[in-house]
Motif scaffolding. Structure first.
Motif, PDB file in Angstrom:
ATOM      1  N   PRO A 188       0.829  -1.220   0.000  1.00  0.00           N
ATOM      2  CA  PRO A 188       0.000   0.000   0.000  1.00  0.00           C
ATOM      3  C   PRO A 188       0.855   1.258   0.000  1.00  0.00           C
ATOM      4  CG  PRO A 188      -0.791  -1.588   1.623  1.00  0.00           C
ATOM      5  CD  PRO A 188       0.525  -2.110   1.123  1.00  0.00           C
ATOM      6  N   LEU A 189       0.217   2.368  -0.383  1.00  0.00           N
ATOM      7  CA  LEU A 189       0.946   3.629  -0.504  1.00  0.00           C
ATOM      8  C   LEU A 189       1.476   4.112   0.833  1.00  0.00           C
ATOM      9  CD1 LEU A 189       1.823   6.029  -2.220  1.00  0.00           C
ATOM     10  CD2 LEU A 189      -0.424   7.049  -1.842  1.00  0.00           C
ATOM     11  N   LEU A 190       0.685   3.966   1.923  1.00  0.00           N
ATOM     12  CA  LEU A 190       1.141   4.414   3.237  1.00  0.00           C
ATOM     13  C   LEU A 190       2.358   3.622   3.707  1.00  0.00           C
ATOM     14  CD1 LEU A 190      -2.261   4.965   5.098  1.00  0.00           C
ATOM     15  CD2 LEU A 190      -0.744   6.681   4.104  1.00  0.00           C
ATOM     16  N   GLU A 191       2.380   2.341   3.345  1.00  0.00           N
ATOM     17  CA  GLU A 191       3.536   1.530   3.737  1.00  0.00           C
ATOM     18  C   GLU A 191       4.775   1.929   2.950  1.00  0.00           C
ATOM     19  OE1 GLU A 191       4.764  -3.221   4.066  1.00  0.00           O
ATOM     20  OE2 GLU A 191       2.705  -2.610   3.627  1.00  0.00           O
ATOM     21  N   GLU A 192       4.606   2.303   1.678  1.00  0.00           N
ATOM     22  CA  GLU A 192       5.748   2.774   0.900  1.00  0.00           C
ATOM     23  C   GLU A 192       6.283   4.095   1.444  1.00  0.00           C
ATOM     24  OE1 GLU A 192       4.709   3.001  -3.169  1.00  0.00           O
ATOM     25  OE2 GLU A 192       4.750   0.836  -3.484  1.00  0.00           O
ATOM     26  N   LEU A 193       5.397   4.930   1.983  1.00  0.00           N
ATOM     27  CA  LEU A 193       5.823   6.207   2.556  1.00  0.00           C
ATOM     28  C   LEU A 193       6.379   6.052   3.965  1.00  0.00           C
ATOM     29  CD1 LEU A 193       2.893   8.512   1.372  1.00  0.00           C
ATOM     30  CD2 LEU A 193       5.185   8.333   0.395  1.00  0.00           C
ATOM     31  N   GLY A 194       6.338   4.854   4.503  1.00  0.00           N
ATOM     32  CA  GLY A 194       6.858   4.630   5.847  1.00  0.00           C
ATOM     33  C   GLY A 194       5.879   4.984   6.951  1.00  0.00           C
ATOM     34  N   ILE A 195       4.595   5.036   6.637  1.00  0.00           N
ATOM     35  CA  ILE A 195       3.572   5.366   7.630  1.00  0.00           C
ATOM     36  C   ILE A 195       2.835   4.093   7.992  1.00  0.00           C
ATOM     37  CG2 ILE A 195       1.523   6.745   8.122  1.00  0.00           C
ATOM     38  CD1 ILE A 195       2.484   8.756   6.049  1.00  0.00           C
ATOM     39  N   ASN A 196       3.086   3.617   9.190  1.00  0.00           N
ATOM     40  CA  ASN A 196       2.439   2.408   9.692  1.00  0.00           C
ATOM     41  C   ASN A 196       1.696   2.787  10.972  1.00  0.00           C
ATOM     42  OD1 ASN A 196       1.732  -0.134  10.699  1.00  0.00           O
ATOM     43  ND2 ASN A 196       3.563  -1.090   9.824  1.00  0.00           N
ATOM     44  N   PHE A 197       0.368   2.796  10.901  1.00  0.00           N
ATOM     45  CA  PHE A 197      -0.424   3.254  12.042  1.00  0.00           C
ATOM     46  C   PHE A 197      -0.307   2.299  13.234  1.00  0.00           C
ATOM     47  CE2 PHE A 197      -2.588   5.367   8.481  1.00  0.00           C
ATOM     48  CZ  PHE A 197      -2.591   6.659   8.957  1.00  0.00           C
ATOM     49  N   ASP A 198      -0.076   1.036  12.967  1.00  0.00           N
ATOM     50  CA  ASP A 198       0.096   0.088  14.072  1.00  0.00           C
ATOM     51  C   ASP A 198       1.368   0.392  14.854  1.00  0.00           C
ATOM     52  OD1 ASP A 198      -0.312  -2.098  15.728  1.00  0.00           O
ATOM     53  OD2 ASP A 198       0.678  -3.498  14.370  1.00  0.00           O
ATOM     54  N   HIS A 199       2.455   0.650  14.140  1.00  0.00           N
ATOM     55  CA  HIS A 199       3.707   0.983  14.822  1.00  0.00           C
ATOM     56  C   HIS A 199       3.619   2.346  15.509  1.00  0.00           C
ATOM     57  CE1 HIS A 199       6.329  -1.932  12.209  1.00  0.00           C
ATOM     58  NE2 HIS A 199       5.393  -2.543  12.897  1.00  0.00           N
ATOM     59  N   ILE A 200       2.921   3.284  14.889  1.00  0.00           N
ATOM     60  CA  ILE A 200       2.743   4.595  15.530  1.00  0.00           C
ATOM     61  C   ILE A 200       1.985   4.445  16.847  1.00  0.00           C
ATOM     62  CG2 ILE A 200       1.577   6.825  15.299  1.00  0.00           C
ATOM     63  CD1 ILE A 200       2.228   6.738  12.323  1.00  0.00           C
ATOM     64  N   TRP A 201       0.959   3.614  16.845  1.00  0.00           N
ATOM     65  CA  TRP A 201       0.185   3.405  18.071  1.00  0.00           C
ATOM     66  C   TRP A 201       1.016   2.712  19.143  1.00  0.00           C
ATOM     67  CZ3 TRP A 201      -3.635   5.191  20.652  1.00  0.00           C
ATOM     68  CH2 TRP A 201      -4.273   4.430  21.625  1.00  0.00           C
ATOM     69  N   GLN A 202       1.835   1.730  18.747  1.00  0.00           N
ATOM     70  CA  GLN A 202       2.675   1.032  19.724  1.00  0.00           C
ATOM     71  C   GLN A 202       3.728   1.969  20.318  1.00  0.00           C
ATOM     72  OE1 GLN A 202       4.311  -2.638  18.227  1.00  0.00           O
ATOM     73  NE2 GLN A 202       2.347  -3.358  17.441  1.00  0.00           N
ATOM     74  N   LYS A 203       4.319   2.818  19.508  1.00  0.00           N
ATOM     75  CA  LYS A 203       5.295   3.778  20.030  1.00  0.00           C
ATOM     76  C   LYS A 203       4.630   4.790  20.954  1.00  0.00           C
ATOM     77  CE  LYS A 203       8.357   3.468  16.019  1.00  0.00           C
ATOM     78  NZ  LYS A 203       8.969   4.176  14.870  1.00  0.00           N
ATOM     79  N   THR A 204       3.434   5.203  20.606  1.00  0.00           N
ATOM     80  CA  THR A 204       2.710   6.149  21.461  1.00  0.00           C
ATOM     81  C   THR A 204       2.390   5.530  22.814  1.00  0.00           C
ATOM     82  OG1 THR A 204       1.749   7.164  19.482  1.00  0.00           O
ATOM     83  CG2 THR A 204       0.701   7.648  21.590  1.00  0.00           C
ATOM     84  N   LEU A 205       1.972   4.265  22.809  1.00  0.00           N
ATOM     85  CA  LEU A 205       1.692   3.594  24.072  1.00  0.00           C
ATOM     86  C   LEU A 205       2.964   3.393  24.893  1.00  0.00           C
ATOM     87  CD1 LEU A 205      -0.918   0.839  23.038  1.00  0.00           C
ATOM     88  CD2 LEU A 205      -1.332   3.027  24.195  1.00  0.00           C
ATOM     89  N   THR A 206       4.087   3.153  24.215  1.00  0.00           N
ATOM     90  CA  THR A 206       5.353   2.996  24.937  1.00  0.00           C
ATOM     91  C   THR A 206       5.751   4.293  25.641  1.00  0.00           C
ATOM     92  OG1 THR A 206       6.060   1.361  23.304  1.00  0.00           O
ATOM     93  CG2 THR A 206       7.773   2.327  24.682  1.00  0.00           C
ATOM     94  N   VAL A 207       5.479   5.435  24.995  1.00  0.00           N
ATOM     95  CA  VAL A 207       5.798   6.725  25.615  1.00  0.00           C
ATOM     96  C   VAL A 207       4.824   7.020  26.755  1.00  0.00           C
ATOM     97  CG1 VAL A 207       5.954   9.209  25.197  1.00  0.00           C
ATOM     98  CG2 VAL A 207       6.874   7.600  23.522  1.00  0.00           C
ATOM     99  N   LEU A 208       3.557   6.741  26.558  1.00  0.00           N
ATOM    100  CA  LEU A 208       2.560   7.036  27.582  1.00  0.00           C
ATOM    101  C   LEU A 208       2.683   6.114  28.793  1.00  0.00           C
ATOM    102  CD1 LEU A 208      -0.606   7.711  25.388  1.00  0.00           C
ATOM    103  CD2 LEU A 208       0.862   9.392  26.531  1.00  0.00           C
ATOM    104  N   HIS A 209       3.259   4.933  28.603  1.00  0.00           N
ATOM    105  CA  HIS A 209       3.454   3.981  29.709  1.00  0.00           C
ATOM    106  C   HIS A 209       4.950   3.839  29.952  1.00  0.00           C
ATOM    107  CE1 HIS A 209       3.189   0.504  32.258  1.00  0.00           C
ATOM    108  NE2 HIS A 209       1.856   0.475  32.155  1.00  0.00           N
ATOM    109  N   PRO A 210       5.526   4.622  30.847  1.00  0.00           N
ATOM    110  CA  PRO A 210       6.990   4.597  31.019  1.00  0.00           C
ATOM    111  C   PRO A 210       7.528   3.247  31.489  1.00  0.00           C
ATOM    112  CG  PRO A 210       6.026   6.555  32.044  1.00  0.00           C
ATOM    113  CD  PRO A 210       4.897   5.641  31.705  1.00  0.00           C
TER     114      PRO A 210
END
Length: 257
Positions: free
Chosen positions: A91-113
């Protein structure tokens, strides 16, 4: 002269008579055919076996399929490879390096120290989330009457460059500039919460100082935890957390004052 006349009459003598001119000279053995009729007595009313010039004979109707030509060539392996490559493209978002699953996991990692960071995901160069968080941080500052977008992006660029040099000196594997910018950008999320508090009440009192110190510790602890897990720098979290706290302290000063 009499001898010459006798010779001349003998020379032109023949059995041909004028009455024989009416007989047909076109006869064959079969007298029933129309070609055996006498000259001048042929029946022209019978249909002939040829068409008049300029008149086309009726053709048989076309029973094939219209606009469906048969395949006259075989596609080469390169053509078939190109035709099948469109189906296999990501998909186009994957070619652009935008992965919403990874973005969500990184966000949860920051919110949960206290959550363990996944080094394989954190080592990716993902700048979609950091750009959104920087924009959100500047928007919350704008709600308090502070137009600080230039300071936010300028300090972010200088801080990422300093952390990039420092981590390459401290780690054995090395790190890319994109990875440093991605981690520091994701860990800016608690600072958005601090600037949101500044919209509701003033942060220059004692309560504001406590909240600001807690937010700075939260950001620096999350960033150092991710760097340690991604770069395999065991036992060096405090050394990484200190420069991170200095960087996020500058953002806190922008939010408070």
């Amino acid at each position: 002269m009499s001898g010459f006349d006798n010779f001349n009459s003998d020379f032109y003598q023949s059995s041909y008579s004028v009455d024989d001119q009416g007989q047909g000279g076109y006869g064959y053995s079969n007298t029933g055919e129309p070609y055996n009729k006498q000259y001048g007595q042929y029946d022209y009313s019978q249909p002939m076996g040829y068409a008049a010039p300029g008149v086309m004979q009726p053709q048989q109707p076309y029973t094939g399929q219209i606009f469906q030509p048969a395949q006259t060539f075989t596609p080469t392996p390169s053509q078939s490879m190109y035709s099948s490559s469109f189906d296999d493209e990501p998909p186009l978002l994957e070619e652009l390096g935008i992965n919403f699953d990874h973005i969500w996991q990184k966000t949860l990692t920051v919110l949960h120290p206290m959550k363990v960071a996944d080094g394989s995901i954190m080592n990716e160069t993902d700048l979609a989330g950091p750009m959104v968080f920087c924009l959100a941080f500047g928007a919350t500052l704008l709600l308090t009457g502070k137009i600080q977008f230039g300071y936010v992006y300028g300090i972010s660029a200088i801080g990422c460059l300093g952390m990039y040099c420092l981590l390459n000196l401290m780690s054995m594997t090395g790190v890319s500039f994109g990875c440093v910018a991605s981690v520091l950008g994701y860990c800016l999320l608690p600072m958005i919460i601090l600037s949101s508090f500044g919209v509701l009440f003033s942060l220059q009192g004692m309560m504001g100082v406590i909240i600001t110190a807690a937010i700075i510790g939260w950001c620096s602890f999350s960033a150092s935890k991710i760097f340690i897990s991604a770069l395999a720098m065991d036992g060096q979290q405090l050394l990484v957390a200190y420069p991170c706290a200095l960087l996020y302290g500058v953002f806190a000063l922008i939010s408070v004052f």
